[in-house]
Design an enzyme around this catalytic site. Structure first.
Site, PDB file in Angstrom:
ATOM      1  N   ASP A   1       0.796  -1.446  -0.092  1.00 49.37           N
ATOM      2  CA  ASP A   1       0.006  -0.127  -0.045  1.00 49.37           C
ATOM      3  C   ASP A   1       0.865   1.365   0.033  1.00 49.37           C
ATOM      4  O   ASP A   1       1.680   1.463   0.721  1.00 49.37           O
ATOM      5  CB  ASP A   1      -0.944  -0.032   1.132  1.00 49.37           C
ATOM      6  CG  ASP A   1      -1.996   1.275   1.422  1.00 49.37           C
ATOM      7  OD1 ASP A   1      -2.744   1.207   0.308  1.00 49.37           O
ATOM      8  OD2 ASP A   1      -1.782   1.921   2.166  1.00 49.37           O
TER       9      ASP A   1
ATOM     10  N   GLU B   1       1.558  -0.017  -4.676  1.00 48.24           N
ATOM     11  CA  GLU B   1       0.585   0.713  -5.175  1.00 48.24           C
ATOM     12  C   GLU B   1       1.296   1.986  -5.528  1.00 48.24           C
ATOM     13  O   GLU B   1       1.843   2.902  -4.683  1.00 48.24           O
ATOM     14  CB  GLU B   1      -0.304   0.933  -4.135  1.00 48.24           C
ATOM     15  CG  GLU B   1      -1.495   2.099  -4.567  1.00 48.24           C
ATOM     16  CD  GLU B   1      -2.392   2.606  -3.312  1.00 48.24           C
ATOM     17  OE1 GLU B   1      -3.626   3.109  -3.646  1.00 48.24           O
ATOM     18  OE2 GLU B   1      -1.988   2.480  -2.116  1.00 48.24           O
TER      19      GLU B   1
END
Length: 567
Positions: free
Chosen positions: A213, A265
């Site tokens: 993330d 990400e």
């Protein structure tokens, strides 16, 4: 779990092969997938009960969004214990059962690694805010000052300043997301070692890798300079001064010791920056989500009219930017976007399944590792929200608070915008059947987000009963991709870059003297395209339906149809 000896290094014209390059990935958002215990929230046992649905699509890897202990301020992306399963989702035994059942079906499992920040309920932060001399104080980013003067102009992604004043220790702490998500200080070696130990914990348990993330944000410049809006915030935060150093260290300390995959990400990264992060010669990440395919749809903040040639340029740039030493991902939606069908396809009931099949033909025949988001295979579309209190997303709540502070009182304009852009559209419950609550949870239970009213016709049971559904199309396409090396490793050539409604490209693998031509109609009109004389067709490898044909040197495509031709 130790990694086998590496294959010989590829030269400048060859692409090294790897299992994660050949895989198809399916993202599961556990809160919305299936509720097994009747509390209105999806859970791990619910996922396990529906694994055959995923396996029947021909999927190789499941990406599980956060399942950890969390206060759920940001739906699980605020983690309070990295080694514990949230009771909302079950127990560690439930996780172990899920993992075993995934492996029993010949699939792999990757999990989210959320380490730019923790929850403010994490034991580290609880200790850090006890005093300025606390053991874990330097696990986070603190700055002195006064309550009325933040250290700089940085803004969070949730419509608030990126600094919160801690009255107990008379200092500011940094959070690029919610105030309940304080950023970790990656310049502290102890923080990095804690992260690596967490990674080893899950890899030793048997998971096959991580989706990382907001990984480009982990490194911050030491002087924390003002941005003054010179760059969009996500670009300003990405690729800090020690990012590459830390990713190389992560690979050396952890990843090189396991046969696993990583996907970052990459919000805020350009295609050039993406290329640096996934260049295998540098030893950082395997793949990354580069967001130009999402961001080109927007102006500064609002959706805008887009054209197919623009879309094609994004696909082309992403496909060539990382080769031959890096690897791309292919995706059209995830848990942070509206539904792909509403953005790229045609949600009209008459065209829904046809356009869903076109979109998945695109995803599964582009260069890079393809990702399918739960529900997109059914043709799920944006939910028709009618009030702000129907949303659960913190971004919605704080966005409305910001507008109210600016004097806005009527929420109707904001609601209209959210019905286009909100990420809660992809978080509404999975539609399993036409019964109460779409089979997501028990009858009489109120699910955490409302179930789409179209579940009477758009659901998994109906999809598998219909041979012409997108589910069956995906199953055929995943097998085609598995059987066709050029679909994975072949080069990419856009054959009609300026056509306003047709997307036509060639995949070719010279080493195998094999390839395919993919032609997709992004309109409701019947269109034809003349094949160049230099292209020799061996036959039809796949078509979305019988309205896609080749006749007399021309491809004829009915509205929202597509064809894959063997070369």
């Amino acid at each position: 779990m130790h990694k086998p000896p590496p294959s010989p290094e590829a030269d400048d014209t060859a692409i090294a092969r790897a299992w994660w390059k050949e895989a198809v990935v399916y993202q599961v958002y556990p809160r919305s997938f299936a509720d097994s215990d009747g509390d209105g929230v999806g859970d791990l046992a619910g996922i396990t009960a529906h694994l055959d649905h995923i396996a029947d699509l021909g999927v190789d890897v499941i990406w599980l969004s956060p399942h950890y202990q969390s206060p759920f301020v940001d739906n699980g992306y605020d983690i309070s214990d990295y080694r514990a399963v949230s009771p909302l989702f079950g127990t560690m035994k439930d996780f172990d059962t899920l993992l075993a059942q995934v492996k029993a079906r010949g699939m792999k499992l990757i999990i989210d690694l959320v380490v730019n920040h923790t929850s403010d309920q994490h034991a580290w932060f609880a200790d850090a805010r006890k005093s300025r001399t606390a053991e874990k104080r330097d696990f986070y980013i603190w700055r002195d000052g006064t309550p009325d003067a933040p250290p700089n102009d940085w803004q969070s992604f949730f419509s608030t300043p990126a600094w919160t004043w801690d009255d107990a220790t008379q200092a500011w702490y940094l959070h690029l997301f919610a105030r309940e998500q304080p950023d970790l200080n990656w310049d502290n070696p102890a923080v990095r070692e804690e992260v690596y130990d967490i990674m080893r914990f899950w890899l030793d348990k048997g998971v096959d890798g991580f989706r990382m993330d907001v990984i480009p944000f982990i490194s911050k410049p030491a002087d924390l300079p003002e941005n003054d809006k010179a760059l969009p915030w996500e670009q300003f935060y990405a690729e800090g001064p020690k990012l590459h150093e830390y990713l190389k260290e992560m690979r050396q300390e952890v990843l090189d010791h396991y046969d696993c995959m990583t996907v970052g990400e990459g919000n805020g990264l350009s295609v050039e920056q993406m290329g640096r992060m996934v260049d295998a010669r540098r030893g950082e990440l395997d793949t990354i989500f580069q967001f130009d395919v999402i961001n080109f749809l927007w102006g500064r903040e609002q959706p805008r009219t887009w054209t197919l040639p623009e879309f094609k340029r994004v696909l082309r740039d992403q496909s060539v930017s990382v080769r031959p030493h890096g690897w791309n991902t292919v995706f059209l939606s995830n848990h942070d976007t509206p539904r792909a069908l509403n953005r790229y396809g045609d949600p009209d009931p008459a065209w829904r399944q046809a356009s869903a099949k076109v979109l998945h033909t695109l995803i599964l025949t582009q260069p890079g590792t393809p990702y399918i988001y739960q529900g997109d295979e059914l043709g799920m579309s944006n939910y028709p929200f009618t009030a702000l209190d129907q949303f659960d997303d913190i971004a919605v709540r704080q966005g409305w608070a910001k507008r109210q502070a600016a004097g806005e009182t009527d929420p109707s304009a904001y609601l209209a915008e959210l019905n286009i852009v909100s990420r809660d559209h992809t978080r509404t419950p999975m539609q399993w059947d036409d019964g109460p609550n779409a089979g997501f949870t028990q009858s009489g239970v109120t699910p955490w987000l409302p179930v789409h009213p179209d579940h009477a016709t758009i659901n998994a049971k109906a999809a598998w009963a219909d041979p012409q559904s997108a589910c069956h199309a995906i199953a055929k396409l995943t097998q085609l991709r598995r059987d066709t090396p050029s679909m994975v490793y072949g080069d990419y050539t856009d054959l009609a870059p300026d056509h306003p409604e047709l997307l036509i490209y060639r995949r070719w693998l010279a080493k195998e003297n094999e390839g395919a031509l993919v032609a997709l109609n992004f309109s409701r009109k019947t269109l034809t395209w003349e094949l160049p004389k230099s292209i020799h067709i061996q036959g039809v490898a796949y078509r979305t339906d019988n309205r896609a044909n080749v006749d007399g040197g021309k491809i004829k495509l009915g509205g929202w149809s597509g064809i894959v031709l063997a070369l």
